[in-house]
Structures are given as C-alpha cells and as structure tokens.
Design a protein around this motif. Structure first.
Motif, mmCIF file in Angstrom:
data_model
loop_
_atom_site.group_PDB
_atom_site.id
_atom_site.type_symbol
_atom_site.label_atom_id
_atom_site.label_comp_id
_atom_site.label_asym_id
_atom_site.label_seq_id
_atom_site.Cartn_x
_atom_site.Cartn_y
_atom_site.Cartn_z
ATOM 1 N N LEU A 131 7.459 41.455 -132.811
ATOM 2 C CA LEU A 131 7.990 39.887 -132.616
ATOM 3 C C LEU A 131 8.864 39.820 -133.919
ATOM 4 C CD1 LEU A 131 4.154 38.783 -132.487
ATOM 5 C CD2 LEU A 131 5.873 38.200 -130.807
ATOM 6 N N GLY A 132 9.344 38.635 -133.832
ATOM 7 C CA GLY A 132 10.136 38.017 -134.954
ATOM 8 C C GLY A 132 9.399 37.173 -135.547
ATOM 9 N N LEU A 133 9.547 37.212 -136.895
ATOM 10 C CA LEU A 133 8.684 36.338 -137.900
ATOM 11 C C LEU A 133 9.404 35.864 -138.988
ATOM 12 C CD1 LEU A 133 5.769 35.447 -138.384
ATOM 13 C CD2 LEU A 133 5.454 37.116 -139.768
ATOM 14 N N HIS A 134 10.152 34.724 -138.523
ATOM 15 C CA HIS A 134 11.099 34.210 -139.550
ATOM 16 C C HIS A 134 10.662 33.080 -140.536
ATOM 17 C CE1 HIS A 134 14.863 31.351 -139.883
ATOM 18 N NE2 HIS A 134 15.110 32.423 -140.666
ATOM 19 N N VAL A 145 6.960 28.940 -140.284
ATOM 20 C CA VAL A 145 7.479 30.423 -139.933
ATOM 21 C C VAL A 145 7.602 30.413 -138.472
ATOM 22 C CG1 VAL A 145 5.148 31.291 -139.954
ATOM 23 C CG2 VAL A 145 6.911 32.764 -140.274
ATOM 24 N N GLU A 146 8.421 30.760 -138.025
ATOM 25 C CA GLU A 146 8.803 31.135 -136.663
ATOM 26 C C GLU A 146 8.433 32.375 -136.132
ATOM 27 O OE1 GLU A 146 12.843 28.512 -135.666
ATOM 28 O OE2 GLU A 146 13.477 30.383 -136.905
ATOM 29 N N VAL A 147 7.431 32.349 -135.007
ATOM 30 C CA VAL A 147 6.963 33.400 -134.300
ATOM 31 C C VAL A 147 7.530 33.639 -132.967
ATOM 32 C CG1 VAL A 147 4.848 34.445 -133.405
ATOM 33 C CG2 VAL A 147 4.726 32.904 -135.370
ATOM 34 N N VAL A 173 5.557 28.365 -135.659
ATOM 35 C CA VAL A 173 6.209 27.749 -134.640
ATOM 36 C C VAL A 173 6.499 28.550 -133.469
ATOM 37 C CG1 VAL A 173 8.403 26.522 -133.870
ATOM 38 C CG2 VAL A 173 7.354 26.423 -136.312
ATOM 39 N N GLN A 174 6.035 28.458 -132.376
ATOM 40 C CA GLN A 174 5.872 29.423 -131.238
ATOM 41 C C GLN A 174 7.603 29.308 -130.528
ATOM 42 O OE1 GLN A 174 4.020 31.758 -129.910
ATOM 43 N NE2 GLN A 174 2.277 31.453 -131.482
ATOM 44 N N PHE A 182 17.264 31.378 -132.815
ATOM 45 C CA PHE A 182 15.720 30.982 -132.746
ATOM 46 C C PHE A 182 15.879 29.515 -132.616
ATOM 47 C CE2 PHE A 182 15.175 34.390 -135.846
ATOM 48 C CZ PHE A 182 15.530 35.595 -134.779
ATOM 49 N N LEU A 183 14.807 28.945 -133.321
ATOM 50 C CA LEU A 183 14.689 27.306 -133.313
ATOM 51 C C LEU A 183 15.324 26.542 -134.332
ATOM 52 C CD1 LEU A 183 13.389 24.885 -131.408
ATOM 53 C CD2 LEU A 183 11.356 25.546 -132.773
#
Length: 313
Positions: A131-134, A145-147, A173-174, A182-183
């Motif tokens: 996964l990305g974990l930004h 943190v973006e998942v 944040v999904q 990303f978002l």
C-alpha cells in the motif's frame, strides 16, 4: 496494539525519523534501516526528541538503527514503512528485497508522495499486502495519513493498516485508487495553481494570498473540511458562485512561469543559499517563522485531539 510490536522504517532522514517517532510515542519498538553510519548515530536522539514534542502516550518503546534490511529482527514486526528518497528505481529495489525478506503477514507500505504503489511493487509477488502510506510534513505533527490502494491491494490489509495508524493517534484517509497525487496533494495543488497564478498575473502579492487563505477560508478548515463546510453554508450558494468563477480559474497544465523562474534561479525558499523564494529571508526571520509555525501546529493538533477525546466519551 501490543506495546511490544515494532515498526520497520526504511530510511532515517527527516521523514523516516519523524515516522518512527509517531510509533515510538505510542510505545512501539522502532527499527530504522539507514545505510549512513552518521545518520544512524543520531537516529535515537532525533526520534526521541520528535516523540517528546508531540507527547509520549505509550510505554516500552525503543529505537534500533539497522544498516541493511538483512539486519532486521522480524519476530515482532507489525508494519513496514518505506521512507527512502523519491526515486522509483530505489523504491522498487527496496520492495523487491522486502518481498522475500518480510514475513507474508506483514503489510509493506511506501511513504511516496506521488509514485503509485502499483509501480513500486510491479516486480513483486506479494502485491496484495503493498500500500501507499503517505504522511505529510512534518509527519509527527500532521494527523492525516493517506492509505493508498492499487488494483492489487487487499482491502483487508488496507483496513489493518488504518487500524494501526489510528492506534498511534493518526487519522487514516482511504484512497481507493493510486492516481497521481493521491487525494490531498491533488486538492492542495489545485489551490496552489490558482494561488501562484494570482501572484504571477499581478492580482495580489504573496503576502496577501497567504493572508486570504490563513484568515479567510483556510481559517475554517480546522473546524470543517470543504465539503462539510458547504453543507453547513449551503451548496446552492457555492454552485451559484462557481458558475461565475470557474471560467476564470487557471487551468495551466504545467508549473507557472513564476514558480519555474524561482526554481531555475535556485530560489527554493529558506533552504536555498539565496534565502529567497516567494519571500526574502534572513537567518533571524527563518528562526522566528519556524518557531511560530511549530507553535501553531501544536495548538492546532491539540484542538483536534480535544475534539477526538470528546467524541470518544
């Protein structure tokens, strides 16, 4: 979460040590893989200092510096977070090694700010756990943190990683597709494109743009995100305003001339030798502004923590 679980962080620079501090503050053991002996030598001190600044709320955590992935003790690892330089080849090499070295139940995540996890893990066999974990700088202060999932990511792993992040007081944040930016960065860059265009085209100074955001609509964001705020104020009002404003907004598909000129001249802001960016800086001004910025972040984080504590009761 058990206080004896450990996080593996790949990369001991600013972002990596701050990410390790998040877990250390929550009582996790942190194993940080960093090839530089000089950086390894100050890791424990940097992680502990960052954790102290946000408040240690767990017990029994430790920091162990590792030179290579081969040095990791996998016996109690709950998650791996890669914080290496933003270079696709470097990240791919790391994930190829982790693909075989890490036990199959351990989620493998990347803190890349823009490289899709589908690209990073494309040569790996266990893509379902990747996964990305930004995190956002400074990672130990900013709660979100973006998942980020790719088409190969297992949703159960995404939920597991989100639960881990909540356990260390982060707000996951999904993001269901690993689109570029990303978002949050997509939203942020849309605003930045317009902000810089207004300065570039002579409508306002950098100072007035910053004032408009901090003391205008940005002031409300600590209380409500943009969509909730429009529900509270009235979607009809926003829709009517949008009809008149949207045709005049910047739709540049590349960075503005103003920003490109700054970069070409080496004027990156406080880190540049010129001490120039959108503003002109001196050493005293940099020190003063960084202290103010940290103090404001601390107060903002406390507002959100108080709200969370109230909702939990």
């Amino acid at each position: 979460m058990s206080t004896q679980q450990s996080v593996v962080v790949i990369g001991g620079g600013t972002m990596g040590s701050d990410v390790a501090a998040i877990f250390y503050a929550g009582g996790w053991n942190a194993q940080v893989v960093e090839p530089s002996s000089e950086v390894r030598g100050r890791l424990a001190q940097n992680v502990a200092a960052a954790a102290d600044s946000i408040g240690v709320f767990g017990a029994g955590g430790s920091v162990d510096a590792r030179a290579t992935i081969a040095d990791i003790d996998w016996s109690d690892v709950g998650i791996v977070i890669e914080c290496a330089p933003e270079n696709l080849k470097i990240k791919q090499a790391i994930f190829r090694e982790l693909d075989t070295a890490a036990p199959k139940h351990v989620p493998l995540t990347s803190n890349s700010s823009g490289i899709p996890i589908s690209k990073i893990g494309e040569q790996c066999a266990t893509r379902g756990r990747m996964l990305g974990l930004h995190f956002f700088m400074p990672a130990h202060w900013v709660p979100a943190v973006e998942v980020v999932r790719s088409e190969f990511s297992d949703e159960a792993v995404a939920q597991e990683v989100s639960a881990i992040m909540r356990s260390v007081r982060k707000k996951p944040v999904q993001v269901k597709r690993d689109v570029p930016g990303f978002l949050a960065n997509r939203i942020q860059h849309a605003m930045m494109r317009e902000a810089i265009a207004l300065v570039d085209e002579g409508f306002a100074s950098a100072e007035d743009v910053d004032l408009a955001v901090r003391y205008g609509f940005g002031f409300r964001y600590i209380a409500a995100g943009p969509l909730l705020q429009k529900d509270l104020a009235g979607v009809d009002i926003h829709c009517a305003a949008a009809a008149g404003i949207y045709p005049y907004l910047s739709n540049n598909t590349e960075p503005s001339p103003l920003m490109q000129n700054l970069v070409e001249n080496g004027d990156f802001g406080v880190k540049s030798a010129s001490r120039k960016g959108f503003y002109d800086w001196d050493e005293a001004g940099i020190e003063r502004e960084q202290a103010r910025y940290q103090a404001a972040l601390k107060k903002a984080m406390q507002i959100l923590r108080d709200e969370d504590d109230a909702n939990a009761r």
